[in-house]
Every structure is written in structure tokens, then in C-alpha cells.
Design a protein around this motif. Structure first.
Motif, mmCIF file in Angstrom:
data_model
loop_
_atom_site.group_PDB
_atom_site.id
_atom_site.type_symbol
_atom_site.label_atom_id
_atom_site.label_comp_id
_atom_site.label_asym_id
_atom_site.label_seq_id
_atom_site.Cartn_x
_atom_site.Cartn_y
_atom_site.Cartn_z
ATOM 1 N N CYS A 71 65.804 24.187 29.291
ATOM 2 C CA CYS A 71 66.281 24.538 27.958
ATOM 3 C C CYS A 71 66.810 25.956 27.931
ATOM 4 C CB CYS A 71 65.191 24.341 26.912
ATOM 5 S SG CYS A 71 63.866 25.516 26.991
ATOM 6 N N PHE A 72 67.523 26.224 26.874
ATOM 7 C CA PHE A 72 68.074 27.543 26.608
ATOM 8 C C PHE A 72 67.451 28.000 25.303
ATOM 9 C CE2 PHE A 72 71.000 25.174 29.168
ATOM 10 C CZ PHE A 72 71.337 26.070 30.165
ATOM 11 N N MET A 73 67.239 29.294 25.189
ATOM 12 C CA MET A 73 66.599 29.809 23.994
ATOM 13 C C MET A 73 67.305 31.081 23.542
ATOM 14 S SD MET A 73 62.597 30.775 23.480
ATOM 15 C CE MET A 73 62.139 29.098 23.924
ATOM 16 N N GLY A 74 67.668 31.092 22.274
ATOM 17 C CA GLY A 74 68.197 32.303 21.664
ATOM 18 C C GLY A 74 67.028 33.072 21.077
ATOM 19 N N ILE A 75 66.993 34.360 21.346
ATOM 20 C CA ILE A 75 65.897 35.200 20.864
ATOM 21 C C ILE A 75 66.445 36.262 19.931
ATOM 22 C CG2 ILE A 75 64.106 36.853 21.547
ATOM 23 C CD1 ILE A 75 63.875 35.324 24.197
ATOM 24 N N TYR A 76 65.843 36.341 18.759
ATOM 25 C CA TYR A 76 66.161 37.388 17.794
ATOM 26 C C TYR A 76 65.117 38.488 17.946
ATOM 27 C CZ TYR A 76 68.892 33.758 15.371
ATOM 28 O OH TYR A 76 69.776 32.763 15.047
ATOM 29 N N LEU A 77 65.569 39.722 18.110
ATOM 30 C CA LEU A 77 64.651 40.845 18.225
ATOM 31 C C LEU A 77 64.428 41.490 16.856
ATOM 32 C CD1 LEU A 77 66.031 42.601 21.440
ATOM 33 C CD2 LEU A 77 64.115 41.009 21.246
ATOM 34 N N GLN A 78 63.278 42.130 16.692
ATOM 35 C CA GLN A 78 63.013 42.880 15.467
ATOM 36 C C GLN A 78 64.000 44.035 15.344
ATOM 37 O OE1 GLN A 78 58.922 43.825 16.182
ATOM 38 N NE2 GLN A 78 58.192 41.835 15.440
ATOM 39 N N LYS A 79 64.301 44.672 16.474
ATOM 40 C CA LYS A 79 65.303 45.742 16.552
ATOM 41 C C LYS A 79 65.970 45.664 17.915
ATOM 42 C CE LYS A 79 62.532 49.186 16.049
ATOM 43 N NZ LYS A 79 61.888 50.495 15.890
ATOM 44 N N SER A 80 67.272 45.874 17.960
ATOM 45 C CA SER A 80 67.996 45.837 19.235
ATOM 46 C C SER A 80 67.440 46.847 20.229
ATOM 47 C CB SER A 80 69.485 46.118 19.020
ATOM 48 O OG SER A 80 70.073 45.054 18.317
ATOM 49 N N THR A 137 62.774 32.680 17.539
ATOM 50 C CA THR A 137 63.532 32.052 18.621
ATOM 51 C C THR A 137 64.184 30.769 18.128
ATOM 52 O OG1 THR A 137 61.623 30.765 19.375
ATOM 53 C CG2 THR A 137 61.932 32.943 20.372
ATOM 54 N N GLU A 138 65.166 30.329 18.875
ATOM 55 C CA GLU A 138 65.808 29.033 18.621
ATOM 56 C C GLU A 138 66.007 28.362 19.978
ATOM 57 O OE1 GLU A 138 69.698 27.293 16.249
ATOM 58 O OE2 GLU A 138 69.099 29.370 15.971
ATOM 59 N N THR A 139 65.502 27.137 20.131
ATOM 60 C CA THR A 139 65.476 26.454 21.421
ATOM 61 C C THR A 139 66.464 25.299 21.466
ATOM 62 O OG1 THR A 139 63.130 26.998 21.592
ATOM 63 C CG2 THR A 139 63.949 25.302 23.074
ATOM 64 N N PHE A 140 67.139 25.171 22.610
ATOM 65 C CA PHE A 140 68.097 24.092 22.850
ATOM 66 C C PHE A 140 67.705 23.403 24.151
ATOM 67 C CE2 PHE A 140 70.084 27.718 20.879
ATOM 68 C CZ PHE A 140 70.742 27.182 19.779
ATOM 69 N N ILE A 141 67.358 22.144 24.088
ATOM 70 C CA ILE A 141 66.998 21.396 25.295
ATOM 71 C C ILE A 141 68.269 20.828 25.920
ATOM 72 C CG2 ILE A 141 65.789 19.367 26.188
ATOM 73 C CD1 ILE A 141 63.606 19.893 24.126
ATOM 74 N N SER A 142 68.427 21.044 27.217
ATOM 75 C CA SER A 142 69.569 20.522 27.951
ATOM 76 C C SER A 142 69.303 19.062 28.303
ATOM 77 C CB SER A 142 69.778 21.331 29.236
ATOM 78 O OG SER A 142 70.768 20.730 30.038
ATOM 79 N N LEU A 143 70.231 18.196 27.982
ATOM 80 C CA LEU A 143 70.102 16.787 28.328
ATOM 81 C C LEU A 143 70.641 16.505 29.730
ATOM 82 C CD1 LEU A 143 71.159 15.229 24.910
ATOM 83 C CD2 LEU A 143 68.847 15.684 25.762
ATOM 84 N N GLU A 144 71.595 17.319 30.173
ATOM 85 C CA GLU A 144 72.199 17.129 31.492
ATOM 86 C C GLU A 144 73.028 18.349 31.833
ATOM 87 O OE1 GLU A 144 76.019 14.641 32.636
ATOM 88 O OE2 GLU A 144 74.271 13.327 32.533
ATOM 89 N N GLU A 145 72.972 18.769 33.101
ATOM 90 C CA GLU A 145 73.879 19.802 33.585
ATOM 91 C C GLU A 145 75.036 19.103 34.270
ATOM 92 O OE1 GLU A 145 73.440 22.553 37.242
ATOM 93 O OE2 GLU A 145 72.710 23.731 35.533
ATOM 94 N N SER A 146 76.211 19.220 33.686
ATOM 95 C CA SER A 146 77.377 18.508 34.201
ATOM 96 C C SER A 146 78.229 19.342 35.135
ATOM 97 C CB SER A 146 78.248 18.033 33.031
ATOM 98 O OG SER A 146 77.473 17.233 32.162
#
Length: 153
Positions: A71-80, A137-146
Motif C-alpha cells: 500500500c501507499f500512504m499519504g501522511i499529513y504532518l502537524q507542521k512541515s 494519514t490516508e492509505t491506498f491499497i495496491s491491487l496490482e503493480e502493472s
């Protein structure tokens, strides 16, 4: 090494061959590029010293080792400004294999390999969300690497 070393077409041909198969012997590369094996060795050494080549790696099929969820995950920080401190903590989580500092919605985008969704939940809940400085965070599960390839030169 000369600071003025410039990458030429021979270097690019060598790199293209090695990107296709990193295990190919330099003697075989030399035959295909019409130079000596020593030339390939010297040029690769220069490319390593320049930082163009940073070693070799294995391409793995993690699912065959029991890691069925990528999976891929986007992470939001409290401060950059917390980026460096957060990355240091993320490096301690073995399931995380890539970390990118990004523009757009997320401050950080990571790639993770887990055995299954329960393992993913544990990594997310018990490790990632406990890192100081992460807001959410926001998570994206990969179904297939093409596609997984290098640039061609």
C-alpha cells in the motif's frame, strides 16, 4: 576522478544494459557496447563516484514471501518543519520501504509491504500513527503493480 567527467552515449548504453539485467557480466556488456571489459569497469566506477549509480538491488516479489498487501500512504504532518524528525522515526518501521517528501495534499508519501490487512492495521495503528508530528494519514491499497521500470536512455 575528474570533476569534468561527462556522461556520454557509451555510459548510457552500459547503464541501459545493466538496468535490464544487473547480473550481466561486464565482459558481456563490453561486447554489446563494443568496448573492453576494463572500459566498462572504469566507467562504472566513475558513475558510482559521481553518485549516478548507487549500488545494485534485487527486485523482489514480496507476495511470494508472504507479504500480500502493498500500500501507499499519504501522511499529513502537524507542521512541515517536523519532516526530518518524522522521517527518522519512520525509518525504524521495517514495513516501510520508500519515503518521499511531496508537494500537494500530503507532506510525505510512503510505500509499505504487509502480510495481510490485519498486519497493515497493526503497522498503521501501533507504529505509524504513534509517530510524533503526524497529524493524520490516508492509505491506498495496491491491487496490482502493472509496471516497474527504469528510464531508458
Amino acid at each position: 576522478m575528474s570533476k569534468n567527467y561527462e556522461i556520454d552515449n557509451v555510459d548510457l548504453k552500459i547503464l541501459n544494459l545493466l538496468m535490464e539485467d544487473a547480473k550481466i557480466p561486464y565482459t558481456e556488456v563490453a561486447k554489446k557496447v563494443f568496448v573492453s571489459g576494463g572500459t566498462v569497469h572504469v566507467r562504472m566506477k566513475k558513475l558510482e563516484e559521481m553518485g549516478v549509480v548507487r549500488g545494485t538491488t534485487l527486485q523482489m516479489d514480496y507476495s511470494k514471501l508472504g507479504y500480500d498487501v502493498t500500500c501507499f500512504m499519504g501522511i499529513y504532518l502537524q507542521k512541515s518543519s517536523l519532516y526530518d524528525a518524522v522521517v527518522e522515526q519512520l525509518k525504524d518501521i521495517p514495513e516501510i520501504v520508500k519515503v518521499h517528501y511531496t508537494t500537494g495534499n500530503y507532506n510525505i508519501f510512503i510505500k509499505i509491504h504487509c502480510r495481510d490487512t490485519k498486519h497493515l492495521k497493526d503497522v498503521l495503528h501501533d507504529k505509524i500513527q504513534k509517530v510524533e508530528g503526524i497529524e493524520r494519514t490516508e492509505t491506498f491499497i495496491s491491487l496490482e503493480e502493472s509496471l516497474n521500470r527504469h528510464l531508458k536512455f
